[in-house]
Design a protein around this motif. Structure first.
Motif, PDB file in Angstrom:
ATOM      1  N   SER A  28       7.763  -6.623   1.728  1.00  0.00           N
ATOM      2  CA  SER A  28       8.760  -6.367   2.932  1.00  0.00           C
ATOM      3  C   SER A  28       7.936  -5.785   4.045  1.00  0.00           C
ATOM      4  O   SER A  28       9.006  -5.744   5.132  1.00  0.00           O
ATOM      5  CB  SER A  28       9.690  -5.899   2.189  1.00  0.00           C
ATOM      6  N   ARG A  29       7.199  -4.675   3.793  1.00  0.00           N
ATOM      7  CA  ARG A  29       6.807  -3.889   5.034  1.00  0.00           C
ATOM      8  C   ARG A  29       5.448  -4.103   5.550  1.00  0.00           C
ATOM      9  O   ARG A  29       5.066  -3.781   6.661  1.00  0.00           O
ATOM     10  CB  ARG A  29       7.040  -2.425   4.684  1.00  0.00           C
ATOM     11  N   GLY A  30       4.573  -4.912   4.714  1.00  0.00           N
ATOM     12  CA  GLY A  30       3.162  -5.036   5.282  1.00  0.00           C
ATOM     13  C   GLY A  30       2.248  -4.121   4.433  1.00  0.00           C
ATOM     14  O   GLY A  30       2.822  -3.071   4.193  1.00  0.00           O
ATOM     15  N   ALA A  31       0.968  -4.454   4.425  1.00  0.00           N
ATOM     16  CA  ALA A  31       0.036  -3.741   3.534  1.00  0.00           C
ATOM     17  C   ALA A  31      -0.165  -2.463   4.142  1.00  0.00           C
ATOM     18  O   ALA A  31      -0.117  -1.278   3.330  1.00  0.00           O
ATOM     19  CB  ALA A  31      -1.382  -4.471   3.309  1.00  0.00           C
ATOM     20  N   PHE A  32      -0.266  -2.469   5.365  1.00  0.00           N
ATOM     21  CA  PHE A  32      -0.434  -0.976   6.070  1.00  0.00           C
ATOM     22  C   PHE A  32       0.503   0.079   6.028  1.00  0.00           C
ATOM     23  O   PHE A  32       0.589   1.171   5.792  1.00  0.00           O
ATOM     24  CB  PHE A  32      -1.191  -1.199   7.359  1.00  0.00           C
ATOM     25  N   GLN A  33       1.902  -0.528   6.287  1.00  0.00           N
ATOM     26  CA  GLN A  33       2.964   0.441   6.018  1.00  0.00           C
ATOM     27  C   GLN A  33       3.298   0.767   4.806  1.00  0.00           C
ATOM     28  O   GLN A  33       3.722   1.849   4.563  1.00  0.00           O
ATOM     29  CB  GLN A  33       4.126  -0.395   6.838  1.00  0.00           C
ATOM     30  N   ALA A  34       2.967  -0.170   3.972  1.00  0.00           N
ATOM     31  CA  ALA A  34       3.025   0.281   2.379  1.00  0.00           C
ATOM     32  C   ALA A  34       2.199   1.301   1.942  1.00  0.00           C
ATOM     33  O   ALA A  34       2.404   2.414   1.210  1.00  0.00           O
ATOM     34  CB  ALA A  34       3.027  -0.799   1.512  1.00  0.00           C
ATOM     35  N   SER A  35       1.114   1.231   2.434  1.00  0.00           N
ATOM     36  CA  SER A  35      -0.292   2.129   2.448  1.00  0.00           C
ATOM     37  C   SER A  35       0.319   3.734   2.874  1.00  0.00           C
ATOM     38  O   SER A  35       0.241   4.638   2.435  1.00  0.00           O
ATOM     39  CB  SER A  35      -1.512   1.863   2.945  1.00  0.00           C
ATOM     40  N   LEU A  36       0.686   3.640   4.036  1.00  0.00           N
ATOM     41  CA  LEU A  36       1.099   4.723   4.570  1.00  0.00           C
ATOM     42  C   LEU A  36       2.137   5.393   3.958  1.00  0.00           C
ATOM     43  O   LEU A  36       2.327   6.703   3.715  1.00  0.00           O
ATOM     44  CB  LEU A  36       1.637   4.338   6.046  1.00  0.00           C
ATOM     45  N   GLY A  72     -10.762  10.194   1.644  1.00  0.00           N
ATOM     46  CA  GLY A  72      -9.289   9.953   2.036  1.00  0.00           C
ATOM     47  C   GLY A  72      -9.284   8.400   2.712  1.00  0.00           C
ATOM     48  O   GLY A  72      -8.308   7.715   2.499  1.00  0.00           O
ATOM     49  N   VAL A  73     -10.272   8.329   3.832  1.00  0.00           N
ATOM     50  CA  VAL A  73     -10.271   7.187   4.406  1.00  0.00           C
ATOM     51  C   VAL A  73     -10.339   5.903   3.609  1.00  0.00           C
ATOM     52  O   VAL A  73      -9.705   4.726   3.305  1.00  0.00           O
ATOM     53  CB  VAL A  73     -11.332   7.231   5.465  1.00  0.00           C
ATOM     54  N   ILE A  74     -11.402   6.006   2.335  1.00  0.00           N
ATOM     55  CA  ILE A  74     -11.667   5.093   1.602  1.00  0.00           C
ATOM     56  C   ILE A  74     -10.245   4.658   0.710  1.00  0.00           C
ATOM     57  O   ILE A  74      -9.915   3.605   0.357  1.00  0.00           O
ATOM     58  CB  ILE A  74     -12.821   5.082   0.674  1.00  0.00           C
ATOM     59  N   GLY A  75      -9.680   5.911   0.177  1.00  0.00           N
ATOM     60  CA  GLY A  75      -8.403   5.725  -0.647  1.00  0.00           C
ATOM     61  C   GLY A  75      -7.333   4.871   0.039  1.00  0.00           C
ATOM     62  O   GLY A  75      -6.517   4.100  -0.485  1.00  0.00           O
ATOM     63  N   ALA A  76      -7.031   5.181   1.621  1.00  0.00           N
ATOM     64  CA  ALA A  76      -5.951   4.731   2.150  1.00  0.00           C
ATOM     65  C   ALA A  76      -6.474   3.341   2.433  1.00  0.00           C
ATOM     66  O   ALA A  76      -5.341   2.359   2.256  1.00  0.00           O
ATOM     67  CB  ALA A  76      -6.066   5.148   3.509  1.00  0.00           C
ATOM     68  N   LEU A  77      -7.668   2.758   2.657  1.00  0.00           N
ATOM     69  CA  LEU A  77      -8.166   1.367   2.731  1.00  0.00           C
ATOM     70  C   LEU A  77      -7.716   0.856   1.542  1.00  0.00           C
ATOM     71  O   LEU A  77      -7.233  -0.338   1.364  1.00  0.00           O
ATOM     72  CB  LEU A  77      -9.619   1.401   3.214  1.00  0.00           C
ATOM     73  N   PHE A  78      -8.260   1.487   0.234  1.00  0.00           N
ATOM     74  CA  PHE A  78      -8.004   0.913  -0.946  1.00  0.00           C
ATOM     75  C   PHE A  78      -6.531   0.427  -1.202  1.00  0.00           C
ATOM     76  O   PHE A  78      -6.265  -0.707  -1.700  1.00  0.00           O
ATOM     77  CB  PHE A  78      -8.379   1.944  -2.172  1.00  0.00           C
ATOM     78  N   VAL A  79      -5.530   1.431  -1.024  1.00  0.00           N
ATOM     79  CA  VAL A  79      -4.109   1.157  -1.213  1.00  0.00           C
ATOM     80  C   VAL A  79      -3.897   0.216  -0.490  1.00  0.00           C
ATOM     81  O   VAL A  79      -2.870  -0.935  -0.732  1.00  0.00           O
ATOM     82  CB  VAL A  79      -3.271   2.353  -1.140  1.00  0.00           C
ATOM     83  N   ALA A  80      -4.075   0.042   1.182  1.00  0.00           N
ATOM     84  CA  ALA A  80      -3.887  -1.281   1.886  1.00  0.00           C
ATOM     85  C   ALA A  80      -4.067  -2.493   1.472  1.00  0.00           C
ATOM     86  O   ALA A  80      -3.443  -3.508   1.274  1.00  0.00           O
ATOM     87  CB  ALA A  80      -4.164  -0.806   3.362  1.00  0.00           C
ATOM     88  N   ASN A  82      -5.271  -3.194  -1.507  1.00  0.00           N
ATOM     89  CA  ASN A  82      -4.553  -3.619  -2.793  1.00  0.00           C
ATOM     90  C   ASN A  82      -3.153  -4.107  -2.718  1.00  0.00           C
ATOM     91  O   ASN A  82      -2.674  -5.064  -3.347  1.00  0.00           O
ATOM     92  CB  ASN A  82      -4.568  -2.379  -3.782  1.00  0.00           C
ATOM     93  N   SER A  83      -2.312  -3.216  -1.763  1.00  0.00           N
ATOM     94  CA  SER A  83      -0.920  -3.927  -1.462  1.00  0.00           C
ATOM     95  C   SER A  83      -0.882  -5.170  -0.842  1.00  0.00           C
ATOM     96  O   SER A  83      -0.132  -5.904  -0.969  1.00  0.00           O
ATOM     97  CB  SER A  83      -0.492  -2.660  -0.345  1.00  0.00           C
ATOM     98  N   TYR A  84      -2.133  -5.718  -0.137  1.00  0.00           N
ATOM     99  CA  TYR A  84      -2.146  -7.049   0.350  1.00  0.00           C
ATOM    100  C   TYR A  84      -2.330  -8.016  -0.821  1.00  0.00           C
ATOM    101  O   TYR A  84      -1.977  -9.225  -0.933  1.00  0.00           O
ATOM    102  CB  TYR A  84      -3.083  -7.158   1.376  1.00  0.00           C
ATOM    103  N   VAL A  85      -3.475  -7.821  -1.609  1.00  0.00           N
ATOM    104  CA  VAL A  85      -4.076  -8.815  -2.372  1.00  0.00           C
ATOM    105  C   VAL A  85      -3.124  -9.006  -3.873  1.00  0.00           C
ATOM    106  O   VAL A  85      -3.074  -9.954  -4.323  1.00  0.00           O
ATOM    107  CB  VAL A  85      -5.458  -8.604  -2.963  1.00  0.00           C
TER     108      VAL A  85
END
Length: 154
Positions: A28-36, A72-80, A82-85
């Protein structure tokens, strides 16, 4: 040691639940917004834990080598990512592929650090997980396949 094993297993459960929740939010929000959102809520939660536990020491921030903060950067990218895939592949497939990637990275890191760990066993472990991914992609669930095989033997 048993406590550490149980904590690691519990951590795996937490990761799976977190992946599913973030995947749903990403739809509903997009992968990067979900990660944020995930990281803001996580930051607030950890800040509260540290404040209540008395473990927060603002003076120590920034005293680690700069490379230490890449986690922290890698963790944020991982969550984003993962939220997409996850919503597109499904929880099981995504989890198996992510674990396969972690194992492959672990094998490479161990080789680079010359840990002496047996490479053959590590690669076999990765292969078994990839076999699990292939079996999870089947139209018929594995249990139905086993049932049919057993039925044929009768």
């Amino acid at each position: 040691m048993l406590t550490l094993v149980l904590l690691a297993l519990f951590n795996g459960v937490c990761i799976s639940i977190s992946r599913a929740v973030n995947g749903r939010l990403a739809l509903s929000r997009g992968a990067f917004q979900a990660s944020l959102c995930n990281h803001i809520v996580g930051f607030l939660f950890l800040s509260l834990l540290l404040a209540v536990g008395g473990g927060f020491n603002g003076l120590s921030l920034g005293h680690a080598p700069w490379g230490a903060y890449l986690g922290g950067v890698i963790g944020a990218l991982f969550v984003a990512l993962n939220s997409y895939v996850l919503p597109r592949l499904g929880t099981l497939r995504a989890a198996l592929l992510i674990i396969s990637g972690q194992m492959l990275a672990g094998v490479v890191i161990d080789r680079l650090r010359d840990s002496g760990a047996p490479v053959g066993a590590q690669i076999l472990g990765v292969g078994l997980i990839l076999l699990g991914v292939a079996l999870a992609r089947r139209e018929k669930p594995l249990i139905a396949l086993i049932h049919n095989v057993l039925k044929l033997r009768e």
